[in-house]
Design an enzyme around this catalytic site. Structure first.
Site, PDB file in Angstrom:
ATOM      1  N   LYS A 125       5.321  21.194   4.542  1.00 29.69           N
ATOM      2  CA  LYS A 125       6.035  19.928   4.354  1.00 29.69           C
ATOM      3  C   LYS A 125       6.068  19.203   5.682  1.00 29.69           C
ATOM      4  CE  LYS A 125       8.384  17.626   1.160  1.00 29.69           C
ATOM      5  NZ  LYS A 125       8.250  17.599  -0.300  1.00 29.69           N
ATOM      6  N   ASP A 165       6.422  11.905  -0.788  1.00 28.22           N
ATOM      7  CA  ASP A 165       7.771  12.403  -1.094  1.00 28.22           C
ATOM      8  C   ASP A 165       8.671  11.181  -0.899  1.00 28.22           C
ATOM      9  OD1 ASP A 165       9.375  15.077  -1.550  1.00 28.22           O
ATOM     10  OD2 ASP A 165      10.505  14.062  -0.007  1.00 28.22           O
TER      11      ASP A 165
END
Ligand code: NDP
Length: 445
Positions: A125, A165
């Protein structure tokens, strides 16, 4: 002291103050007691000590120039968490709340989520504390180019494949892909969520929201129920929330709320397809606030509130972490809510999770329920490698099949370890075992 508690002690010392990361680790460790008892080989190989430590952590300066000609600096991150099952895969988040703890929790969760999909993806991430809200397209472009100028050294279609995201949608991915291509002189599937004309997959934008609804549909089937007539609350009004509403409507449910960081709109009549099209224009093109919906359609606007006080059968938290606290969970349960399917990552606080599990409602944790997004990213990677383009129906069919399988895997693991219906435990165990076994095979690395 048990193996799990020894690992916990070390991880909480080593990552002191990283509240979100420690919350995510604690939840997974709490599920793994029976697995460690049955499988001493994991302790012997130090699997837990290794799985809580990212393989690589990259933190960098992101300088850019705003529209007034002033130099600005943000912080960029990429946490390459675990590559036992494939190239690192996981989104980029641009939001002022982004820090090391938030991205490490997201990267850690991603490892188990990606494993649950049964596809070959490791977990990672990244992102930045840059806030795209209120910035011009030019400022967003200059930021994205600067961010990718550094990130490109670390990623690649066989190494690490980021996606979107919070705060990273089609516009941001486009600017970043353009800069990657320019520096590396290669047109590869290094990012997913690309535009349809330049390598994107049909249904990728829809995938997380649709997937969370498919997961809820599978949970409802265990009680011989469907979405017909169900009242649903959804939080957020971004990518995940929008397509959650679309799919619930298609399946015969009624969505009565959406929100953003300013507040919640409550539309008793339901957010129909026509109203949703207006919201998509508001949020994705005009980049306005959800409050405008209330004026336009005569709905209530609850300033500064989240949707959880509204009576519903099913709740779909689709905004951000810890958006449902213990009190919210209690209110939801008191109002008769018995399905919670998490489009967002870790939206329920530990107190909320405990209440959902203790009350035996149909509670689908994010790791399982929102895995449709990353699964469809993998489908995008497969299409890129083979240089083919699948139809909408084909991708949707595959997405649905993957969500059904994830539900089965989580339900089966919960059953096997003596807690039928506990999808938290089931998802954590099923996700863990696959990664842990791959790590065992690959030696101490
Ligand atoms: P978007 O940026 O498209 O939308 C985010 C929405 O959540 C916006 O309405 C935003 O409101 C709201 N929000 C964000 N942060 C906060 C906050 N701190 N407080 C209140 N509201 C907030 O993001 P996505 O829809 O892509 O992501 C939503 C969630 O889903 C995240 O948890 C993400 O990690 C998760 N997720 C996303 C996937 C994807 O494919 N996109 C895949 C799997 C999970 P505002 O505009 O006012 O900030």
């Amino acid at each position: 002291m048990s193996y799990i508690e020894r690992v916990w002690e070390k991880v909480s010392q080593r990552n002191a103050g990283e509240v979100e990361f420690l919350q995510a680790v604690r939840e997974v460790l709490d599920s793994l007691g029976p697995v460690m008892e049955r499988n001493p080989k994991y302790e012997a190989a130090g699997i837990l000590e290794r799985i809580v430590e990212p393989e690589r952590q990259i933190i960098f300066r992101v300088p850019w120039i705003d529209d007034k000609g002033k130099a600005q600096v943000n912080r960029g991150f990429r946490f390459e968490f675990n590559s036992a099952l494939g190239p690192y895969k996981g989104g980029l988040r641009f939001h002022p709340s982004v820090n090391q703890s938030v991205l490490k929790f997201l990267g850690f969760e991603q490892v188990f989520k990606n494993s649950l999909t049964t596809l070959m993806m490791g977990g990672g991430k990244g992102g930045s504390d840059f806030d795209p809200k209120g910035k011009s397209d030019r400022e967003v472009m200059l930021f994205c180019q600067s961010f990718m100028t550094e990130l490109q050294r670390h990623i690649g279609h066989h190494t690490d494949v980021p996606a979107g995201d919070i705060g990273v949608g089609g516009r941001e991915l486009g600017y970043m892909f353009g800069q990657y291509k320019r520096i590396r002189n290669e047109f590869t599937g290094v990012l997913t969520g690309k535009g349809i004309t330049w390598g994107g997959s049909l249904m990728r934008p829809e995938a997380t929201g649709y997937g969370a609804v498919y997961f809820a549909e599978e949970m409802l089937k265990t009680r011989n129920e469907t979405f017909k007539g169900k009242i649903c609350t959804v939080s957020g009004s971004g990518n995940v929330a929008q397509y959650t509403v679309e799919k619930i409507n298609e399946l015969g449910g009624k969505v009565v709320t959406l929100s953003d960081s300013g507040g919640t709109i409550y539309d008793r009549e339901g957010i129909t397809a026509e109203k949703l099209a207006w919201i998509m224009e508001l949020k994705n093109v005009r980049r306005g606030r959800i409050k405008e919906y209330a004026g336009k359609f005569g709905a209530e606007y609850l300033e500064g509130e989240r949707p959880w006080g509204i009576k519903c059968d099913c709740a779909f938290p689709s905004a951000t972490q810890n958006e449902i606290n213990g009190d919210d969970a209690k209110t939801l349960l008191d109002n008769g809510c018995y399905v919670v399917s998490e489009g967002a990552n870790m939206p329920s606080s530990p107190e909320a999770v405990d209440l959902f599990v203790a009350n035996r409602i149909l509670y689908g944790p994010g790791k399982a329920a929102n895995a449709g997004g990353v699964a469809t990213s993998y489908l995008e990677m497969r299409q890129n490698s083979a240089r083919v383009h699948w139809s909408r129906e084909e991708v949707d069919h595959k997405l649905n099949a993957i969500m059904v399988k994830i539900h089965e895997a989580a339900a089966a693991a919960a059953e096997e370890y003596g807690q039928p219906g506990n999808y938290v435990m089931g998802a954590n165990i099923a996700g863990f075992i696959k990664v842990a076994d791959a790590m065992l095979d690959q030696g101490i690395v």
